[in-house]
Design an enzyme around this catalytic site. Structure first.
Site, PDB file in Angstrom:
ATOM      1  N   CYS A 128       2.855  36.251  11.520  1.00 33.21           N
ATOM      2  CA  CYS A 128       1.534  36.384  12.132  1.00 33.21           C
ATOM      3  C   CYS A 128       0.859  35.077  12.519  1.00 33.21           C
ATOM      4  CB  CYS A 128       0.623  37.174  11.192  1.00 33.21           C
ATOM      5  SG  CYS A 128       1.221  38.834  10.921  1.00 33.21           S
TER       6      CYS A 128
HETATM    7  C1  UDX Z   1      -1.635  36.727   7.155  1.00 37.83           C
HETATM    8  C2  UDX Z   1      -3.116  36.984   6.933  1.00 37.83           C
HETATM    9  O1  UDX Z   1      -3.490  36.585   5.615  1.00 37.83           O
HETATM   10  C3  UDX Z   1      -3.421  38.488   7.130  1.00 37.83           C
HETATM   11  O2  UDX Z   1      -4.818  38.709   6.986  1.00 37.83           O
HETATM   12  C4  UDX Z   1      -2.956  38.903   8.530  1.00 37.83           C
HETATM   13  O3  UDX Z   1      -3.223  40.279   8.763  1.00 37.83           O
HETATM   14  C5  UDX Z   1      -1.469  38.617   8.686  1.00 37.83           C
HETATM   15  O4  UDX Z   1      -1.214  37.220   8.456  1.00 37.83           O
HETATM   16  P1  UDX Z   1       0.604  36.916   5.779  1.00 37.83           P
HETATM   17  O5  UDX Z   1       1.169  36.173   6.927  1.00 37.83           O
HETATM   18  O6  UDX Z   1       1.292  38.131   5.277  1.00 37.83           O
HETATM   19  O7  UDX Z   1      -0.937  37.401   6.159  1.00 37.83           O
HETATM   20  O8  UDX Z   1       0.540  35.912   4.539  1.00 37.83           O
HETATM   21  P2  UDX Z   1      -0.539  34.988   3.838  1.00 37.83           P
HETATM   22  O9  UDX Z   1      -0.595  35.420   2.432  1.00 37.83           O
HETATM   23  O10 UDX Z   1      -1.790  34.900   4.604  1.00 37.83           O
HETATM   24  O11 UDX Z   1       0.208  33.527   3.888  1.00 37.83           O
HETATM   25  C6  UDX Z   1       0.567  33.023   5.145  1.00 37.83           C
HETATM   26  C7  UDX Z   1       1.319  31.698   4.923  1.00 37.83           C
HETATM   27  O12 UDX Z   1       0.390  30.676   4.498  1.00 37.83           O
HETATM   28  C8  UDX Z   1       2.413  31.758   3.862  1.00 37.83           C
HETATM   29  O13 UDX Z   1       3.561  31.067   4.316  1.00 37.83           O
HETATM   30  C9  UDX Z   1       1.787  31.029   2.672  1.00 37.83           C
HETATM   31  O14 UDX Z   1       2.763  30.374   1.871  1.00 37.83           O
HETATM   32  C10 UDX Z   1       0.915  29.996   3.378  1.00 37.83           C
HETATM   33  N1  UDX Z   1      -0.214  29.535   2.568  1.00 37.83           N
HETATM   34  C11 UDX Z   1      -1.197  30.409   2.224  1.00 37.83           C
HETATM   35  C12 UDX Z   1      -0.273  28.189   2.180  1.00 37.83           C
HETATM   36  O15 UDX Z   1       0.618  27.402   2.484  1.00 37.83           O
HETATM   37  N2  UDX Z   1      -1.344  27.763   1.442  1.00 37.83           N
HETATM   38  C13 UDX Z   1      -2.350  28.606   1.071  1.00 37.83           C
HETATM   39  O16 UDX Z   1      -3.275  28.170   0.389  1.00 37.83           O
HETATM   40  C14 UDX Z   1      -2.262  29.988   1.465  1.00 37.83           C
END
Ligand code: UDX
Length: 434
Positions: free
Chosen positions: A272
């Site tokens: 996403c």
């Molecule tokens: C995201 C959005 O959170 C969600 O609302 C939307 O509908 C779809 O995209 P998702 O991609 O499933 O959801 O995962 P998310 O938990 O948001 O993490 C996204 C990425 O960011 C992951 O690779 C995670 O490791 C990374 N991340 C997240 C970080 O590197 N640091 C953080 O503090 C949080």
């Protein structure tokens, strides 16, 4: 209410099961007969926590019968509203590919032509601003030979579901966005979401459809940019020998910043963030605007895997040496490797002529399809045995618990991209931003 959901991906299946659990009668329409059969057997076609229980409860043999799947679009006749939950993949130039949505809308329009009853169509997929009004609605009108707002309604209801917690996120929303271009469509969406609003007490936002579309992109762009910002600050901290997590804990006390999404490291992946930021950026550039902050969010994110590899290079020349990659999924709790940071890490190790061995509790088979020529170990201890370096890319619990296993390495160089383990005597430890 009677609700139909077109598409049985991780969004379609999740909302179909959750709507059934909220008391609606739901039909989930998909072109894939195997998926339809799987759902009707009471089993979800995708992995999401909580989904097996809900699909079993409502579609299973002894279930409530409130959820059924079919390949037949005519099933929508028996329903009040249809949610379009179809893929909107990224085109080669980063822009959104609406072809699947257009095909779905065409099929839906043809079906609407055959009924005299009012029906509301709700776009659920992530689409760039103006798509519902300028692309989907004209297709529905042309195929049905009817007029939107007069013979059928059109709404836009974006999702904010995270992979791995999609059921939880749907049933515990921080907001419900009901975008509509006509009052009757809005009323229908209110009726559908009423049980969830009562249950969750979530605030309801009622913009027009193009604003609803933008809210989704703004939400994901902000989250991606926030991670890249803490990574940018984390990279500066690393140059100073400052622990970015100590800084993040302090600034997170400012409620304007919040402690969420301040975990600096090897960056964001998933299906996403990258896709949505690229799509809204391409749309902005088409309108002669250069989204500099979004460009920077991607640029910083792209740097992080190379910074992890450079820290390794500072300690060991891995050419011809065994290197352990710990974690392949884009985040813990999923087998999804789309845009995983492990991909550029593996690419970088291949460029260094390393002998790569990887471990992930669930995503290894998906990565093997992409990289069949690297080795995969069945447990983290095996992957470390004889390794000259170890790179931590996904903070699975199995990886955060590692300690004595590092002693089996030939040169115990451990580069941690997720703050997964603590530095200790006996290993040469580097944290990416700490
Ligand atoms: C995201 C959005 O959170 C969600 O609302 C939307 O509908 C779809 O995209 P998702 O991609 O499933 O959801 O995962 P998310 O938990 O948001 O993490 C996204 C990425 O960011 C992951 O690779 C995670 O490791 C990374 N991340 C997240 C970080 O590197 N640091 C953080 O503090 C949080």
């Amino acid at each position: 209410m009677q609700v139909s959901i077109v598409g049985s991906g991780y969004v379609g299946t999740t909302i179909a099961a959750c709507f059934a659990d909220l008391g609606h009668e739901v039909v989930n329409i998909d072109i894939d007969e195997d998926i339809v059969e799987t759902i009707n057997s009471g089993t979800p076609p995708i992995h999401e926590d909580g989904l097996p229980e809900l699909v079993g409860k409502h579609a299973g043999q002894d279930g409530t019968g409130r959820l059924r799947a079919t390949t037949d679009y005519d099933s929508i006749f028996a329903t009040d509203a249809t949610f379009l939950c179809l893929p909107t993949p990224q085109a080669d130039d980063g822009s959104i590919d609406l072809s699947v949505m257009e095909t779905g809308a065409t099929q839906l329009g043809k079906t609407l032509e055959a009924t005299e009853d009012w029906h509301t169509v709700v776009v659920k997929s992530t689409v760039i601003p103006g798509t519902t009004e300028d692309v989907i609605t004209p297709i529905l009108e042309e195929e049905s030979e009817k007029t939107a707002g007069e013979h059928f309604g059109v709404g836009m209801n974006p999702e904010f579901l995270r992979e791995g917690t999609a059921v939880h996120d749907f049933l515990n929303p921080d907001k419900i966005v009901l975008g509509a271009d006509d009052d009757r469509a809005l009323a229908d969406m209110h009726d559908i979401f009423e049980p969830l609003v009562t249950k969750s007490d979530a605030p309801v936002v009622e913009p027009d459809t193009r604003t609803a579309e933008m809210i989704k992109y703004a939400n994901n762009s902000f989250l991606a940019a926030k991670v890249s910002l803490i990574n940018d600050i984390g990279n500066i901290c690393k140059e100073y020998g400052i622990d970015a997590y100590e800084v993040a804990d302090a600034i997170g006390l400012d409620d304007r910043i919040s402690e969420q999404f301040l975990r600096s490291g090897v960056g964001w992946g998933g299906s996403c963030f990258g896709k949505d930021v690229a799509a809204i950026s391409a749309a902005a550039r088409e309108r002669e605007y250069d989204p500099a902050m979004l460009r920077a969010a991607v640029e910083v994110n792209d740097r992080q895997p190379n910074r992890l590899l450079s820290l390794m290079d500072d300690h060991v020349d891995v050419s011809g040496e065994r290197v352990a990659v710990l974690g392949l999924a884009f985040k813990p709790g999923t087998d999804d490797i789309r845009n995983s940071r492990a991909i550029p890490v593996i690419e970088g190790l291949q460029e260094r002529n390393a002998d790569i061995v990887a471990y992930d509790p669930v995503a290894a088979e998906n990565m093997r399809e992409r990289y069949p020529n690297i080795s995969y170990a069945s447990n983290p201890a095996a992957v470390l045995d004889g390794a000259a370096a170890a790179l931590i890319v996904t903070d699975w619990e199995e990886i955060t618990e590692l300690d004595a296993e590092f002693d089996a390495m030939t040169t115990p160089v451990v580069i941690d991209g997720r703050r997964a383990i603590d530095r200790r005597d006996g290993i040469v430890y580097e944290g990416l931003t700490w």
